[in-house]
Design a protein around this motif. Structure first.
Motif, mmCIF file in Angstrom:
data_model
loop_
_atom_site.group_PDB
_atom_site.id
_atom_site.type_symbol
_atom_site.label_atom_id
_atom_site.label_comp_id
_atom_site.label_asym_id
_atom_site.label_seq_id
_atom_site.Cartn_x
_atom_site.Cartn_y
_atom_site.Cartn_z
ATOM 1 N N GLU A 15 0.839 -1.207 0.000
ATOM 2 C CA GLU A 15 0.000 0.000 0.000
ATOM 3 C C GLU A 15 0.871 1.254 0.000
ATOM 4 O OE1 GLU A 15 -3.367 2.286 -0.177
ATOM 5 O OE2 GLU A 15 -3.261 0.114 -0.381
ATOM 6 N N LEU A 16 1.893 1.282 0.815
ATOM 7 C CA LEU A 16 2.798 2.435 0.858
ATOM 8 C C LEU A 16 3.547 2.592 -0.474
ATOM 9 C CD1 LEU A 16 4.293 2.211 4.457
ATOM 10 C CD2 LEU A 16 2.784 3.960 3.557
ATOM 11 N N GLU A 17 3.980 1.491 -1.026
ATOM 12 C CA GLU A 17 4.678 1.537 -2.311
ATOM 13 C C GLU A 17 3.744 2.044 -3.406
ATOM 14 O OE1 GLU A 17 7.085 -1.419 -5.358
ATOM 15 O OE2 GLU A 17 6.430 -2.189 -3.401
ATOM 16 N N TYR A 18 2.499 1.567 -3.372
ATOM 17 C CA TYR A 18 1.502 2.006 -4.359
ATOM 18 C C TYR A 18 1.257 3.503 -4.221
ATOM 19 C CZ TYR A 18 -2.992 2.406 -6.737
ATOM 20 O OH TYR A 18 -4.012 2.787 -7.553
ATOM 21 N N ARG A 19 1.044 3.975 -2.998
ATOM 22 C CA ARG A 19 0.806 5.405 -2.773
ATOM 23 C C ARG A 19 2.019 6.243 -3.170
ATOM 24 N NH1 ARG A 19 -2.349 5.697 3.019
ATOM 25 N NH2 ARG A 19 -4.214 4.567 2.345
ATOM 26 N N LEU A 20 3.204 5.771 -2.792
ATOM 27 C CA LEU A 20 4.424 6.495 -3.127
ATOM 28 C C LEU A 20 4.616 6.564 -4.643
ATOM 29 C CD1 LEU A 20 6.936 7.926 -2.075
ATOM 30 C CD2 LEU A 20 8.086 5.706 -2.043
ATOM 31 N N THR A 21 4.380 5.428 -5.298
ATOM 32 C CA THR A 21 4.499 5.387 -6.757
ATOM 33 C C THR A 21 3.498 6.349 -7.401
ATOM 34 O OG1 THR A 21 5.189 3.092 -6.652
ATOM 35 C CG2 THR A 21 4.418 3.871 -8.778
ATOM 36 N N ASN A 22 2.268 6.356 -6.895
ATOM 37 C CA ASN A 22 1.258 7.271 -7.431
ATOM 38 C C ASN A 22 1.646 8.728 -7.193
ATOM 39 O OD1 ASN A 22 -0.408 5.408 -8.589
ATOM 40 N ND2 ASN A 22 -1.716 5.183 -6.781
ATOM 41 N N GLU A 23 2.189 9.027 -6.009
ATOM 42 C CA GLU A 23 2.629 10.400 -5.732
ATOM 43 C C GLU A 23 3.756 10.804 -6.673
ATOM 44 O OE1 GLU A 23 3.645 11.161 -1.662
ATOM 45 O OE2 GLU A 23 1.774 10.289 -0.923
ATOM 46 N N VAL A 24 4.695 9.889 -6.864
ATOM 47 C CA VAL A 24 5.808 10.182 -7.772
ATOM 48 C C VAL A 24 5.276 10.403 -9.189
ATOM 49 C CG1 VAL A 24 7.859 9.208 -8.862
ATOM 50 C CG2 VAL A 24 7.560 9.026 -6.393
ATOM 51 N N TRP A 25 4.388 9.517 -9.637
ATOM 52 C CA TRP A 25 3.844 9.663 -10.984
ATOM 53 C C TRP A 25 3.003 10.936 -11.105
ATOM 54 C CZ3 TRP A 25 5.582 8.034 -15.249
ATOM 55 C CH2 TRP A 25 6.268 6.832 -15.333
ATOM 56 N N ASP A 26 2.275 11.272 -10.073
ATOM 57 C CA ASP A 26 1.507 12.521 -10.105
ATOM 58 C C ASP A 26 2.439 13.726 -10.248
ATOM 59 O OD1 ASP A 26 -0.889 11.210 -9.934
ATOM 60 O OD2 ASP A 26 -1.140 11.520 -7.758
ATOM 61 N N LYS A 27 3.550 13.703 -9.497
ATOM 62 C CA LYS A 27 4.524 14.802 -9.619
ATOM 63 C C LYS A 27 5.164 14.813 -10.997
ATOM 64 C CE LYS A 27 5.742 15.464 -4.791
ATOM 65 N NZ LYS A 27 6.818 15.489 -3.800
ATOM 66 N N VAL A 28 5.480 13.639 -11.505
ATOM 67 C CA VAL A 28 6.074 13.549 -12.859
ATOM 68 C C VAL A 28 5.091 14.087 -13.886
ATOM 69 C CG1 VAL A 28 6.800 11.934 -14.663
ATOM 70 C CG2 VAL A 28 7.674 11.687 -12.328
ATOM 71 N N ARG A 29 3.824 13.688 -13.780
ATOM 72 C CA ARG A 29 2.806 14.178 -14.726
ATOM 73 C C ARG A 29 2.633 15.690 -14.615
ATOM 74 N NH1 ARG A 29 -0.224 9.482 -12.746
ATOM 75 N NH2 ARG A 29 0.078 7.819 -14.250
ATOM 76 N N ALA A 30 2.622 16.210 -13.376
ATOM 77 C CA ALA A 30 2.471 17.660 -13.171
ATOM 78 C C ALA A 30 3.668 18.405 -13.757
ATOM 79 C CB ALA A 30 2.311 17.967 -11.684
ATOM 80 N N ASP A 31 4.879 17.883 -13.497
ATOM 81 C CA ASP A 31 6.074 18.517 -14.058
ATOM 82 C C ASP A 31 6.077 18.450 -15.583
ATOM 83 O OD1 ASP A 31 6.978 19.212 -11.566
ATOM 84 O OD2 ASP A 31 8.431 17.553 -11.404
ATOM 85 N N ALA A 32 5.669 17.316 -16.131
ATOM 86 C CA ALA A 32 5.608 17.176 -17.591
ATOM 87 C C ALA A 32 4.588 18.140 -18.175
ATOM 88 C CB ALA A 32 5.272 15.742 -17.977
ATOM 89 N N ALA A 33 3.439 18.286 -17.518
ATOM 90 C CA ALA A 33 2.412 19.214 -18.004
ATOM 91 C C ALA A 33 2.924 20.654 -17.934
ATOM 92 C CB ALA A 33 1.138 19.066 -17.192
ATOM 93 N N ARG A 34 3.639 20.979 -16.830
ATOM 94 C CA ARG A 34 4.189 22.328 -16.692
ATOM 95 C C ARG A 34 5.237 22.594 -17.781
ATOM 96 N NH1 ARG A 34 8.569 23.623 -14.186
ATOM 97 N NH2 ARG A 34 8.609 21.737 -12.912
ATOM 98 N N LEU A 35 6.087 21.615 -18.029
ATOM 99 C CA LEU A 35 7.100 21.760 -19.069
ATOM 100 C C LEU A 35 6.463 21.890 -20.456
ATOM 101 C CD1 LEU A 35 9.851 19.272 -17.874
ATOM 102 C CD2 LEU A 35 9.982 21.761 -17.964
ATOM 103 N N MET A 36 5.434 21.107 -20.706
ATOM 104 C CA MET A 36 4.734 21.202 -21.998
ATOM 105 C C MET A 36 4.091 22.571 -22.160
ATOM 106 S SD MET A 36 5.224 18.544 -23.793
ATOM 107 C CE MET A 36 3.938 18.605 -25.008
ATOM 108 N N SER A 37 3.534 23.084 -21.088
ATOM 109 C CA SER A 37 2.923 24.414 -21.133
ATOM 110 C C SER A 37 3.975 25.480 -21.415
ATOM 111 C CB SER A 37 2.215 24.697 -19.805
ATOM 112 O OG SER A 37 1.761 26.022 -19.758
ATOM 113 N N THR A 38 5.092 25.390 -20.708
ATOM 114 C CA THR A 38 6.189 26.344 -20.928
ATOM 115 C C THR A 38 6.722 26.231 -22.351
ATOM 116 O OG1 THR A 38 6.797 26.159 -18.598
ATOM 117 C CG2 THR A 38 8.435 27.092 -20.070
#
Length: 125
Positions: A15-38
């Motif tokens: 469960e912790l690994e799943y949550r951590l992985t999701n948090e990491v992927w959420d941050k990666v997706r947010a950073d990718a979206a920010r970079l795409m916007s820029t």
């Protein structure tokens, strides 16, 4: 009892690994979206700058073409005037030499009968 605790620790670990992985992927997706916007903003700025430079270049080319055409027109007019002057000077020179050498030149009696003979080339006599 130990097996149950080990099993619960594994479940919690997953469960912790799943949550951590999701948090990491959420941050990666947010950073990718920010970079795409820029990137899209920068690309838009680049396209706008390119259009502006293309417009400026087209205007400079138009001005250069108009300048060249106006200078060519001036040169053509000057050339035409020079050619006309040269033709006139040749006609005057040919006409004077024929009048001096042509025995059929008008003698001033006023009848004009010999006037056409003075314009014929001296080789036609």
């Amino acid at each position: 009892r130990l097996h149950r605790i080990v099993r619960e620790v594994r479940v919690v670990s997953r469960e912790l690994e799943y949550r951590l992985t999701n948090e990491v992927w959420d941050k990666v997706r947010a950073d990718a979206a920010r970079l795409m916007s820029t990137l899209s903003v920068e690309t838009g700025g680049l396209c706008e700058g390119h259009r502006h430079k293309a417009h400026d270049l087209a205007q400079q080319m138009r001005q250069l073409r108009e300048h060249v055409f106006s200078e060519l027109a001036k040169l053509a007019a000057k050339n035409h005037a020079t050619q006309e002057r040269a033709k006139t000077n040749r006609r005057d020179a040919i006409g004077l030499s024929q009048l001096d050498l042509d025995p059929m030149a008008p003698d001033g009696d006023g009848d004009g009968s010999e006037a056409t003979a003075s314009y014929m080339p001296s080789t036609a006599r």
